[in-house]
Motif scaffolding. Sequence first.
Motif, PDB file in Angstrom:
ATOM      1  N   CYS A 261       0.830  -1.210   0.000  1.00 23.88           N
ATOM      2  CA  CYS A 261       0.000   0.000   0.000  1.00 23.88           C
ATOM      3  C   CYS A 261       0.860   1.253   0.000  1.00 23.88           C
ATOM      4  O   CYS A 261       0.562   2.235  -0.697  1.00 23.88           O
ATOM      5  CB  CYS A 261      -0.930  -0.002   1.214  1.00 23.88           C
ATOM      6  N   GLU A 262       1.948   1.235   0.752  1.00 25.96           N
ATOM      7  CA  GLU A 262       2.823   2.420   0.826  1.00 25.96           C
ATOM      8  C   GLU A 262       3.482   2.705  -0.515  1.00 25.96           C
ATOM      9  O   GLU A 262       3.540   3.870  -0.946  1.00 25.96           O
ATOM     10  CB  GLU A 262       3.877   2.205   1.913  1.00 25.96           C
ATOM     11  N   LEU A 263       3.973   1.705  -1.192  1.00 25.39           N
ATOM     12  CA  LEU A 263       4.639   1.957  -2.471  1.00 25.39           C
ATOM     13  C   LEU A 263       3.651   2.383  -3.552  1.00 25.39           C
ATOM     14  O   LEU A 263       4.034   3.027  -4.539  1.00 25.39           O
ATOM     15  CB  LEU A 263       5.462   0.736  -2.906  1.00 25.39           C
ATOM     16  N   LEU A 264       2.377   2.046  -3.352  1.00 23.15           N
ATOM     17  CA  LEU A 264       1.341   2.463  -4.306  1.00 23.15           C
ATOM     18  C   LEU A 264       0.680   3.780  -3.907  1.00 23.15           C
ATOM     19  O   LEU A 264      -0.192   4.271  -4.627  1.00 23.15           O
ATOM     20  CB  LEU A 264       0.261   1.376  -4.406  1.00 23.15           C
ATOM     21  N   GLY A 265       1.090   4.347  -2.773  1.00 23.52           N
ATOM     22  CA  GLY A 265       0.503   5.611  -2.325  1.00 23.52           C
ATOM     23  C   GLY A 265      -0.868   5.447  -1.703  1.00 23.52           C
ATOM     24  O   GLY A 265      -1.613   6.432  -1.579  1.00 23.52           O
ATOM     25  N   LEU A 266      -1.200   4.242  -1.273  1.00 16.64           N
ATOM     26  CA  LEU A 266      -2.493   3.988  -0.641  1.00 16.64           C
ATOM     27  C   LEU A 266      -2.316   4.076   0.876  1.00 16.64           C
ATOM     28  O   LEU A 266      -2.428   3.090   1.614  1.00 16.64           O
ATOM     29  CB  LEU A 266      -3.023   2.614  -1.060  1.00 16.64           C
TER      30      LEU A 266
END
Length: 398
Positions: A261-266
């Motif tokens: 989620c963090e690497l996808l900006g979520l």
Amino acid sequence: MRPLEGLKILDLSRVLACPFASMILAEMGAQVIKVEQPVTGDETRHFEPRVTGENGSESAYFFAFNRSKQSITVNLRTPEGQKIIRDLAREADVFLENFPVDTLKKYSLHYDAIREHNSDIVYVSCTGFGMTGPYAPRKGYDTVFQAMGGIMSLTGERGGGPVKPGLPVADLTSGLWVVIAILTAVVGKDRSGHGCHVDFSMFDGQVGLLSLAAARYFTLGEVPARLGTEHPGRVPSAAFECADGRWVQITGSDQHWKPLCELLGLDQWAQDEVLAKNIERVKRRDEVMHGLQQAIGKLERARLCQLCDERGVPAGPILSVDEIFADAHVASRELVQRFAHPQVGEFEGIAVPFKFTGYDDPVMGRPPLLGEHTDHILMEKLGLTQEQIQGLRQLKAI
């Protein structure tokens, strides 16, 4: 030394599953004598695709499953041909055949007949549906076993019809089952002092692969639906389309959810303690899959894979065949090797994928020409003279 050196296999099989098995064993050191019909040989010698060289044309299909073997032509319908097989079986460790049930009994080449000449023989019969049961007389091919064994019912997009995998999975996995059967029986013979008959059914082999689907059925009474690339009990585990139209397969457990989620900006999902649990993500499958696809669709494949690698998120690009064989890792593992063939010259093949410490690695040999080793084997193994061999040719036994 390769690990199977000294193992002698008399191989009466044709087409794909069993030839694949005996090729694997041959490249790990076993001597495989492939018995073929005179003039025509294994029917796959005539299959597409064809490869043409300076001295002739050969089947790349045949090449893919028959490397590193010796070829002898024998007419099993003649008494003289049947005697050749029985005589060769005297010195063999393994007898491999994939004829329809009871076919070899007509030629006195079935297990009981061969065992009379070699009580220690490991005799492997690979049939469509086995030697017993109501389906035993039925005929089948790879796709029939896929259909009846369950894999087609599990494969396809959600709400869509059944789809067969892009490779002959029933044939290929049956070949691997046969390798397991042979090696198991050979080890058993070494320990017990006696051989055996192995009744392997390609249908049984497919049912034997159901594993997780069977566990869900036995546990929940659930008949799994088709989910495309998704996993019935894990989210995320699916293919996602990237900004450049290429695809990535991402499969993560709970520990991978937050970094994904963090690497996808979520960021909101990354902090959500409820979604941190897979069981909750499965319940909200459609919502989660939609959100992931929206975010992934903004990144190109190479960048997404780089970010996943950096954060330890299991992901891999969905590669086409040409991309696989251009891949640096495939090259470094030497998965593609070459052999020299007298008809077509240099040709590539996929190596048997083992790396040994303590033994020599598998060696890729070339496929034999039809009947190339007939005279040599009859002289070396059976002590026949050239005059006797010529007489067998006149009788059309070889």
